[in-house]
Design a protein around this motif. Sequence first.
Motif, short mmCIF file in Angstrom:
data_model
loop_
_atom_site.label_atom_id
_atom_site.label_comp_id
_atom_site.label_asym_id
_atom_site.label_seq_id
_atom_site.Cartn_x
_atom_site.Cartn_y
_atom_site.Cartn_z
N GLY A 267 0.80 -1.23 0.00
CA GLY A 267 0.00 0.00 0.00
C GLY A 267 0.83 1.28 0.00
N GLU A 268 2.18 1.15 -0.12
CA GLU A 268 3.03 2.35 -0.14
C GLU A 268 3.25 2.78 -1.59
OE1 GLU A 268 6.12 1.11 3.39
OE2 GLU A 268 6.11 -0.03 1.51
N TRP A 269 3.40 4.09 -1.78
CA TRP A 269 3.68 4.63 -3.11
C TRP A 269 5.18 4.60 -3.32
CZ3 TRP A 269 0.79 9.71 -4.88
CH2 TRP A 269 0.11 9.43 -6.06
N GLN A 270 5.67 3.46 -3.84
CA GLN A 270 7.11 3.24 -3.96
C GLN A 270 7.67 3.97 -5.18
OE1 GLN A 270 8.27 -0.83 -3.30
NE2 GLN A 270 10.18 -0.60 -4.43
N VAL A 271 8.66 4.82 -4.93
CA VAL A 271 9.27 5.61 -6.00
C VAL A 271 10.23 4.73 -6.81
CG1 VAL A 271 10.81 7.58 -6.47
CG2 VAL A 271 9.03 7.78 -4.72
N ASN A 272 10.24 4.92 -8.10
CA ASN A 272 11.16 4.20 -8.99
C ASN A 272 12.57 4.75 -8.78
OD1 ASN A 272 12.73 3.40 -11.16
ND2 ASN A 272 11.34 4.16 -12.73
N SER A 273 13.40 3.97 -8.09
CA SER A 273 14.79 4.40 -7.84
C SER A 273 15.78 3.66 -8.74
CB SER A 273 15.16 4.16 -6.38
OG SER A 273 15.16 2.77 -6.10
N GLU A 274 15.25 2.85 -9.68
CA GLU A 274 16.12 2.09 -10.57
C GLU A 274 16.51 2.90 -11.80
OE1 GLU A 274 13.93 -0.16 -7.90
OE2 GLU A 274 12.94 0.45 -9.74
N THR A 275 15.52 3.57 -12.41
CA THR A 275 15.81 4.30 -13.65
C THR A 275 15.71 5.82 -13.47
OG1 THR A 275 13.57 4.45 -14.58
CG2 THR A 275 14.74 2.37 -14.91
N ASN A 290 13.23 14.97 4.04
CA ASN A 290 12.10 14.06 3.87
C ASN A 290 11.01 14.44 4.87
OD1 ASN A 290 13.49 12.73 1.90
ND2 ASN A 290 13.98 10.92 3.13
N GLY A 291 9.75 14.40 4.40
CA GLY A 291 8.65 14.82 5.27
C GLY A 291 8.22 16.25 4.99
N THR A 292 9.01 16.97 4.17
CA THR A 292 8.70 18.37 3.84
C THR A 292 8.23 18.45 2.39
OG1 THR A 292 10.52 19.00 5.31
CG2 THR A 292 9.67 20.72 3.84
N GLU A 293 7.21 19.26 2.14
CA GLU A 293 6.71 19.37 0.76
C GLU A 293 7.59 20.27 -0.09
OE1 GLU A 293 3.37 22.61 -0.10
OE2 GLU A 293 2.71 21.21 1.44
N GLY A 294 7.60 20.00 -1.37
CA GLY A 294 8.38 20.82 -2.30
C GLY A 294 8.12 20.39 -3.73
N LYS A 295 8.85 21.00 -4.66
CA LYS A 295 8.71 20.69 -6.09
C LYS A 295 9.34 19.32 -6.37
CE LYS A 295 11.14 24.24 -7.50
NZ LYS A 295 11.74 25.28 -8.36
N LEU A 319 8.29 13.35 0.21
CA LEU A 319 8.87 12.00 0.40
C LEU A 319 8.73 11.62 1.86
CD1 LEU A 319 12.19 11.90 -1.69
CD2 LEU A 319 10.07 10.69 -2.18
N ASP A 320 8.42 10.37 2.10
CA ASP A 320 8.25 9.87 3.47
C ASP A 320 9.56 9.92 4.24
OD1 ASP A 320 7.92 7.65 5.64
OD2 ASP A 320 5.90 7.98 4.85
N GLU A 321 9.45 10.17 5.55
CA GLU A 321 10.65 10.21 6.41
C GLU A 321 11.38 8.87 6.42
OE1 GLU A 321 7.69 13.14 8.28
OE2 GLU A 321 7.60 11.28 7.12
N ALA A 322 10.66 7.78 6.18
CA ALA A 322 11.27 6.44 6.22
C ALA A 322 11.94 6.06 4.89
CB ALA A 322 10.20 5.41 6.57
N SER A 323 11.97 6.98 3.93
CA SER A 323 12.56 6.68 2.62
C SER A 323 14.05 6.36 2.73
CB SER A 323 12.41 7.89 1.69
OG SER A 323 11.06 8.14 1.41
N THR A 324 14.50 5.42 1.89
CA THR A 324 15.94 5.14 1.76
C THR A 324 16.31 5.35 0.30
OG1 THR A 324 15.56 2.81 1.21
CG2 THR A 324 15.79 3.34 3.56
N ILE A 329 9.81 6.46 -0.65
CA ILE A 329 8.35 6.35 -0.62
C ILE A 329 7.76 7.74 -0.79
CG2 ILE A 329 6.34 5.70 0.80
CD1 ILE A 329 8.04 3.26 0.01
N LEU A 330 6.84 7.87 -1.74
CA LEU A 330 6.14 9.14 -1.92
C LEU A 330 4.99 9.17 -0.92
CD1 LEU A 330 6.08 11.71 -3.75
CD2 LEU A 330 4.44 10.51 -5.20
N LYS A 331 5.13 10.06 0.07
CA LYS A 331 4.13 10.14 1.14
C LYS A 331 2.85 10.79 0.63
CE LYS A 331 3.92 11.70 5.96
NZ LYS A 331 4.76 12.35 7.00
N LYS A 332 3.03 11.82 -0.21
CA LYS A 332 1.86 12.57 -0.68
C LYS A 332 2.18 13.26 -2.00
CE LYS A 332 -1.65 15.50 1.47
NZ LYS A 332 -1.93 16.48 2.51
N LEU A 333 1.23 13.23 -2.91
CA LEU A 333 1.30 14.01 -4.14
C LEU A 333 0.23 15.08 -4.01
CD1 LEU A 333 2.60 14.21 -6.99
CD2 LEU A 333 0.74 12.78 -7.82
#
Length: 436
Positions: A267-275, A290-295, A319-324, A329-333
């Motif tokens: 259920g997480e919005w997983q960001v494509n970090s491969e390409t 991470n956790g702060t909104e921006g462009k 981006l979620d604070e737990a992102s690596t 992880i995209l917390k919110k669009l």
Amino acid sequence: MFNLFNLTLKLNGFPIEKARIELNKILKIPAENYQGYIENKKREIAVYHLKNNSFYQNLVGTNTFKNWNDLPVITKNDLQKPLHERLSKDYIKKTVFINKTSGSSGDPFIFAKDKEAHAITWASIIYRFGWYNINFNSSYQARFYGIPLDFLGYRKERLKDILSKRYRFPIFDLSDVVLAKILQKFQEKKFDYINGYTSSIVLFGKYLKKKNIVLTDVCPTLKVCMVTSEMLFEEDKILLEKYLGVPIVNEYGASELDLIAFQNPQGEWQVNSETLFVEILDENNQPVANGTEGKIVITSLFNKAHPFIRYEIGDIGILDEASTSKMPILKKLIGRTSDIAILPSGKKSPGLTFYYVTKSIIEDDGNVKEFIIRQTKLDTFEIDYVSSTKLTSLQIQKIEKAIATYLESGLHFTYNRKDVLKRTARGKLKQFESLL
């Protein structure tokens, strides 16, 4: 199983097998080494374009760089010049994949990908759809998308649909008569999954609710539904899960890049970090925590034909604070930067706030099928809506009271009941638009 989809890619010169091997290697990189992989790929693609792309050299103003943050952020406006001026050395129009952005941000342009980059984009999409047991060579897709209406464009898309094992429902007319025909197709055909524009699939979901039909009762082969290109609200997701009878997967992508984020089975919005390398920047183009909104600013790590380096896509997100680095992880669009309402008090608010507040009120009884909001002056808005019956003065009072509570008072609204809402040439519904 006949791999028609893979064969089509190969015949068009896209080395899909090589791309799949490359992607698998990337996926096997351990989490502790992943930051190193990203840093190498970022430097490699930037150095390549500084050496081989005169458009990018001119944009940067030099052919070397020390710090990543010194590289300029590319806007869509920068790219609105003839494609041949933006192609890297050794690439010509005949040897690249060419397409056009949808223009939903108001800034359409033609772009290119080299064939290896386009192949790894497909490998990445195939991999992510595989999370839900969808196989592009064998799974049958019900596609809710626009289609070119000129003879040649229409035939070309229909041929692509056959080769890609999909059946397309054009979405320019979604009246009850047309939705009944769509339902009939689900009774006749063994679809494995649905893919398409959020607003169109939501309209179909509302039709099913009205008829009290769960789609998997008439099409039991259906496994999953992927929605894309437009905002998916939580209550719409609940409605779709109930009346389609399958999990709803939220997809965020851009034709000029790749899938940017794709909802994983957790259920997480997983960001494509491969390409891709995705950054969130402030108004001064500096990275935020991470956790702060921006462009949202994106680098395509593989495209050598055309530079998409620190490319501002026009969206705002967190981006979620737990992102690596391996699993961001995209917390919110939050929405598009072009969809910000500026209010008389000076307050800036995402246009979707209006849409969200209004939506929560006028959809209580299911009368209003869909609507869009347009800002025409600092304090003036128009709401176009499609409904069975006209909005009552009580509903209008409720809407304006809620907007005054969530945003500010003193705003003026006009309400226009329509038979059909205007969509973009590709069939997207632009839910909020500022004409300021």
